[in-house]
Design a protein around this motif. Structure first.
Motif, PDB file in Angstrom:
ATOM      1  N   SER A   1       8.736  -7.154   6.842  1.00  0.00           N
ATOM      2  CA  SER A   1       7.376  -7.669   7.014  1.00  0.00           C
ATOM      3  C   SER A   1       6.375  -6.792   6.269  1.00  0.00           C
ATOM      4  O   SER A   1       6.664  -5.639   5.921  1.00  0.00           O
ATOM      5  N   ILE A   2       5.185  -7.321   6.046  1.00  0.00           N
ATOM      6  CA  ILE A   2       4.145  -6.597   5.309  1.00  0.00           C
ATOM      7  C   ILE A   2       3.809  -5.274   5.986  1.00  0.00           C
ATOM      8  O   ILE A   2       3.497  -4.286   5.319  1.00  0.00           O
ATOM      9  N   LEU A   3       3.912  -5.228   7.305  1.00  0.00           N
ATOM     10  CA  LEU A   3       3.589  -4.010   8.045  1.00  0.00           C
ATOM     11  C   LEU A   3       4.509  -2.859   7.664  1.00  0.00           C
ATOM     12  O   LEU A   3       4.106  -1.691   7.684  1.00  0.00           O
ATOM     13  N   TYR A   4       5.756  -3.178   7.285  1.00  0.00           N
ATOM     14  CA  TYR A   4       6.747  -2.132   7.011  1.00  0.00           C
ATOM     15  C   TYR A   4       7.199  -2.066   5.556  1.00  0.00           C
ATOM     16  O   TYR A   4       7.677  -1.017   5.108  1.00  0.00           O
ATOM     17  N   ASN A   5       7.112  -3.171   4.815  1.00  0.00           N
ATOM     18  CA  ASN A   5       7.574  -3.102   3.421  1.00  0.00           C
ATOM     19  C   ASN A   5       6.521  -2.414   2.546  1.00  0.00           C
ATOM     20  O   ASN A   5       5.479  -1.993   3.031  1.00  0.00           O
ATOM     21  N   ASP A   6       6.776  -2.338   1.266  1.00  0.00           N
ATOM     22  CA  ASP A   6       5.936  -1.533   0.372  1.00  0.00           C
ATOM     23  C   ASP A   6       4.992  -2.391  -0.470  1.00  0.00           C
ATOM     24  O   ASP A   6       4.481  -1.925  -1.482  1.00  0.00           O
ATOM     25  N   MET A   7       4.738  -3.616  -0.055  1.00  0.00           N
ATOM     26  CA  MET A   7       3.937  -4.522  -0.874  1.00  0.00           C
ATOM     27  C   MET A   7       2.512  -4.017  -1.075  1.00  0.00           C
ATOM     28  O   MET A   7       1.960  -4.088  -2.186  1.00  0.00           O
ATOM     29  N   ILE A   8       1.905  -3.509  -0.015  1.00  0.00           N
ATOM     30  CA  ILE A   8       0.509  -3.053  -0.095  1.00  0.00           C
ATOM     31  C   ILE A   8       0.335  -2.003  -1.186  1.00  0.00           C
ATOM     32  O   ILE A   8      -0.666  -1.998  -1.918  1.00  0.00           O
ATOM     33  N   ASN A   9       1.324  -1.112  -1.314  1.00  0.00           N
ATOM     34  CA  ASN A   9       1.218  -0.025  -2.294  1.00  0.00           C
ATOM     35  C   ASN A   9       1.341  -0.509  -3.731  1.00  0.00           C
ATOM     36  O   ASN A   9       1.094   0.253  -4.664  1.00  0.00           O
ATOM     37  N   ASN A  10       1.755  -1.781  -3.915  1.00  0.00           N
ATOM     38  CA  ASN A  10       1.881  -2.328  -5.262  1.00  0.00           C
ATOM     39  C   ASN A  10       0.669  -3.159  -5.672  1.00  0.00           C
ATOM     40  O   ASN A  10       0.670  -3.781  -6.730  1.00  0.00           O
ATOM     41  N   LEU A  11      -0.355  -3.151  -4.832  1.00  0.00           N
ATOM     42  CA  LEU A  11      -1.553  -3.924  -5.143  1.00  0.00           C
ATOM     43  C   LEU A  11      -2.575  -3.053  -5.856  1.00  0.00           C
ATOM     44  O   LEU A  11      -2.707  -1.866  -5.575  1.00  0.00           O
TER      45      LEU A  11
ATOM     46  N   GLY B   1      -2.868 -14.041   0.787  1.00  0.00           N
ATOM     47  CA  GLY B   1      -3.659 -13.262  -0.168  1.00  0.00           C
ATOM     48  C   GLY B   1      -2.879 -12.098  -0.744  1.00  0.00           C
ATOM     49  O   GLY B   1      -2.948 -11.810  -1.942  1.00  0.00           O
ATOM     50  N   ILE B   2      -2.096 -11.399   0.101  1.00  0.00           N
ATOM     51  CA  ILE B   2      -1.285 -10.271  -0.369  1.00  0.00           C
ATOM     52  C   ILE B   2      -0.192 -10.747  -1.315  1.00  0.00           C
ATOM     53  O   ILE B   2       0.050 -10.147  -2.373  1.00  0.00           O
ATOM     54  N   TYR B   3       0.472 -11.839  -0.956  1.00  0.00           N
ATOM     55  CA  TYR B   3       1.534 -12.350  -1.829  1.00  0.00           C
ATOM     56  C   TYR B   3       0.980 -12.820  -3.169  1.00  0.00           C
ATOM     57  O   TYR B   3       1.607 -12.610  -4.216  1.00  0.00           O
ATOM     58  N   TYR B   4      -0.194 -13.458  -3.175  1.00  0.00           N
ATOM     59  CA  TYR B   4      -0.809 -13.868  -4.443  1.00  0.00           C
ATOM     60  C   TYR B   4      -1.023 -12.663  -5.355  1.00  0.00           C
ATOM     61  O   TYR B   4      -0.720 -12.704  -6.555  1.00  0.00           O
ATOM     62  N   GLN B   5      -1.544 -11.574  -4.791  1.00  0.00           N
ATOM     63  CA  GLN B   5      -1.824 -10.392  -5.608  1.00  0.00           C
ATOM     64  C   GLN B   5      -0.536  -9.668  -5.997  1.00  0.00           C
ATOM     65  O   GLN B   5      -0.388  -9.207  -7.130  1.00  0.00           O
ATOM     66  N   TYR B   6       0.402  -9.603  -5.082  1.00  0.00           N
ATOM     67  CA  TYR B   6       1.680  -8.926  -5.344  1.00  0.00           C
ATOM     68  C   TYR B   6       2.425  -9.600  -6.494  1.00  0.00           C
ATOM     69  O   TYR B   6       2.991  -8.931  -7.360  1.00  0.00           O
TER      70      TYR B   6
ATOM     71  N   VAL C   1       3.707  -4.201  15.826  1.00  0.00           N
ATOM     72  CA  VAL C   1       3.485  -5.502  15.192  1.00  0.00           C
ATOM     73  C   VAL C   1       1.985  -5.671  15.002  1.00  0.00           C
ATOM     74  O   VAL C   1       1.192  -4.937  15.588  1.00  0.00           O
ATOM     75  N   GLN C   2       1.611  -6.640  14.189  1.00  0.00           N
ATOM     76  CA  GLN C   2       0.189  -6.863  13.964  1.00  0.00           C
ATOM     77  C   GLN C   2      -0.143  -8.339  14.101  1.00  0.00           C
ATOM     78  O   GLN C   2       0.751  -9.189  14.119  1.00  0.00           O
TER      79      GLN C   2
END
Length: 746
Positions: free
Chosen positions: A265-275, A134-139, A124-125
């Protein structure tokens, strides 16, 4: 020899002249009214209100501190000195530096390396609303689809992470090990606690090793926090959609699945890779990019914003037939959305249930805990400790009001402030310092709208204002009860229809709907019968039934008199509510009932509009603020003042009314909390005093001109998370990755 008391004679003379003046003004106003039968009531109301206003303000000094240059210069010096000596950082948001858009370090989070490098990541983080939002805004700028969700990204659940797979020797008894208080006889004395197995289930294959499956009954403060956070971590369903507020409507995104899984959660889903730029997350920059993006323009919600200065409510909005709504939804030719399907199911459940179970559960504390009543003002799922009397509470209540009003207004939901919140508005437009929640009302038709389109949604505050400057990052859960078709008190379990809940603390806004029902209405409305036509009068007379009204038909009586009630039997007439009047509450645009003084008189008595001492607080006219009575008394130059008492004698009231400019400066200099409150609110409370005078004179055009002030809509208090940033050394000095390492020994 006759003794003369000049002061007493003078006071009586002033009061006599006041009453005479009130009668004159009242008769003049009432003669303009169409209904002569209301003379007696209106005259009495005007006289009492004017009498109380003069009595509690007799000989009061009027210092215009907003234009007094000497006072303002002295306050500047006091502020500088107070900030210099501010060891607890109480006044951080008064510093000239503050939080500005160009201060990148405050709004920007560097994404941890474990998102990109082939290394083991923590289980967990840490929670950081800047990172999540911020991540959701960009996603959302790049993805035209539903979004993943887990509560750990949106609520700080870190207090339960110590239980993650680390109690190997006691895992079979993990529920009892953590939560069982049944053997502590003195602690649980007087409380009906639940057995642990009723709400905690042993699940050895889960990350926590247990699952909280339902509300838990009275608990300790520490357990309350752990139980709510455990429920959110592994049991609570996801919101059905996320509503991102902007300065012009909202941006909405459906949530992929209601299932509660950490993998979302952001730690495990692929959202970061779509930014496009995932290495750094700047919540302010990403918000401004989102609202100007083509993606937003395509999906922007264009609900009708309520902008009317005087808003008439259709009478039909108070009389909804649930069967008609059920049939309309059931026979709809268009496919229903998931939310509409859930709403239909809820209506069917409610309409067929004569003894509905309690829906909302609060963070009930053990009777042995001092001030255990405080727990009743928090939703148990989001409880994060007691905040009553702390600056944190004022921040949360202010942001609750701000975002509820913006959410409702931008989506065309008719609502108004009510009960204690309406009374506090009357005084200075702000919540009372002793308030623990906010009360609002709406017509039953608007509650149906809220349930059909917004139930179980998470509302996210606009991160920037219209100028692109930081605004806030609050998150609020919209929850509508499961028995809204039942409009009478019934078993008393569900007086509240819906809540707008702050997920950081569990504090909430109570939402109640008014509807036409067959509940017995108060006798105070009997005089209204004479205002009806002859046929209507006869229908009411027949509906009253036999002797003492034993067989009275209140469905007919309430319909003819246009009387509406909530499920806690608070009655209001249509003439008292409509049309609603546009005003400002906590510097936000809101609505109030047209005849608010009559409503407040019926609920609290007219003295509540003038009496300047309540609970432990006294109202300071010239600062337009409530403040601690004992502290104020300690500044009075009176030998007989009882500083330990929270009540005021007449002499003390008079002395407070006569406080000089120097007295006020001394109060501000010696009380940083009062100084901070004055500096945060004085511009708005001045506007409110001007606005109230115009509203009472029904000069709504001038009110509208006042509300063109560019400052209206801005928050008066800091964002809760940013306040935490300023007080938490780790948040101030460590990067997100450094906090993750320290946090989980990763």
């Amino acid at each position: 020899m006759i003794k003369l008391y000049p002061r007493r004679i003078f006071i009586k003379l002033v009061l006599f002249l006041t009453v005479f003046y009130a009668i004159f003004i009242s008769i003049k106003l009432i003669l303009s009214q169409p209904n002569l039968r209301q003379y007696s009531y209106l005259i009495d109301q005007k006289i009492n209100l004017k009498y109380n206003e003069i009595y509690f303000n007799l000989l009061a000094s009027k210092h215009d501190f907003d234009s007094n240059t000497f006072f303002q210069k002295q306050v500047e010096k006091i502020t500088e000195t107070s900030i210099t000596n501010d060891k607890l950082s109480m006044l951080w948001n008064l510093e000239k530096s503050g939080f500005k858009q160009e201060d990148t370090s405050i709004f920007e989070i560097e994404t941890p390396s474990y998102f990109f490098e082939n290394i083991e990541s923590p289980m967990v983080q840490p929670f950081d609303s800047r990172f999540t939002i911020g991540i959701y805004y960009q996603y959302l700028q790049n993805v035209n689809s539903s979004v993943p969700f887990h509560w750990s990204d949106w609520v700080d659940l870190s207090k339960i992470y110590k239980f993650l797979i680390n109690i190997e020797d006691t895992r079979e008894n993990v529920c009892s090990t953590i939560f069982d208080i049944s053997s502590q006889t003195e602690l649980i004395k007087g409380s009906q606690i639940k057995q642990v197995e009723e709400y905690c289930r042993y699940e050895p294959d889960s990350l926590l090793g247990y699952k909280i499956i339902k509300e838990t009954g009275p608990q300790t403060v520490q357990n309350r926090e752990l139980l709510g956070k455990s429920y959110l971590f592994s049991t609570a369903p996801s919101p059905r959609k996320l509503i991102f507020l902007t300065n012009n409507g909202s941006f909405q995104a459906n949530v992929e699945t209601p299932l509660n899984q950490l993998e979302n959660s952001i730690l495990y889903n692929d959202m970061i890779n779509n930014l496009q730029n995932p290495t750094k997350v700047n919540v302010l920059h990403n918000y401004n990019s989102l609202i100007s993006s083509a993606q937003l323009q395509q999906q922007h919600i264009t609900q009708q914003e309520l902008t009317y200065q005087v808003l008439g409510i259709p009478k039909a909005d108070f009389n909804i037939d649930p069967e008609t709504v059920i049939n309309q939804l059931s026979s709809s030719k268009l496919p229903l959305s998931d939310m509409e399907q859930q709403f239909l199911s809820s209506l069917k459940f409610s309409h067929g249930n004569t003894d509905p179970p309690k829906y909302f559960y609060e963070a009930k504390l053990l009777n042995s805990i001092p001030d255990d009543w405080q727990g009743e003002h928090y939703d148990w799922r989001f409880f994060n400790g007691l905040t009553v009397g702390k600056d944190k509470q004022a921040i949360v209540l202010h942001r609750l009001v701000k975002n509820y009003l913006n959410f409702a207004r931008n989506h065309g939901i008719i609502t108004w402030i009510a009960h204690g919140s309406l009374l506090s508005w009357y005084w200075n437009g702000m919540a009372f310092p002793w308030d623990t929640d906010i009360d609002v009302q709406m017509p039953i038709a608007e509650l149906y709208k809220l349930g059909q389109h917004f139930n179980q949604t998470l509302v996210i505050e606009n991160a920037a204002d219209a100028n692109g400057e930081f605004d806030g990052m609050g998150r609020y859960f919209v929850d509508v009860g499961s028995s809204i078709t039942s409009r009478i008190k019934g078993n008393g379990n569900n007086a509240i229809d819906a809540r707008f809940i702050d997920v950081d603390t569990g504090l909430y806004i109570d939402i109640t709907a008014l509807a036409m029902t067959d509940a017995k209405s108060p006798s105070r409305y009997d005089s209204m019968v004479s205002q009806l036509g002859k046929d209507a009068q006869m229908r009411v007379k027949n509906a009253r039934g036999g002797e003492a009204g034993k067989d009275a038909n209140y469905e007919i009586i309430n319909s003819e008199l246009q009387l509406y009630n909530c499920r806690n039997n608070h009655f209001t007439s249509y003439a008292e509510i409509s049309p609603l009047v546009r005003t400002t509450v906590e510097n936000q645009i809101s609505y109030i009932p047209y005849n608010f003084i009559t409503i407040l008189n019926d609920e609290y008595n007219l003295s509540s509009l003038s009496k300047k001492n309540h609970r432990a607080f006294t109202f300071l006219n010239n600062l337009r603020l409530w403040f601690d009575t004992k502290i104020i008394k300690s500044h009075l130059d009176r030998k007989n003042s009882d500083i330990s008492s929270e009540e005021l004698t007449y002499g003390e009231l008079h002395a407070i009314n006569k406080l000089s400019v120097k007295d006020h400066l001394n109060l501000l200099a010696s009380n940083p909390a009062l100084l901070k409150e004055w500096l945060q609110t004085h511009k708005f409370t001045k506007l409110h005093s001007q606005e109230l005078k115009l509203i009472r004179n029904q000069d709504f055009k001038s009110v509208q001109n006042l509300q063109k002030d560019k400052e209206i809509g801005k928050p008066l208090r800091s964002d809760l998370f940013m306040d935490l940033v300023h007080h938490d050394e780790d948040l101030k000095s460590l990067s997100f990755e450094e906090r993750a390492k320290k946090f989980s020994n990763w």
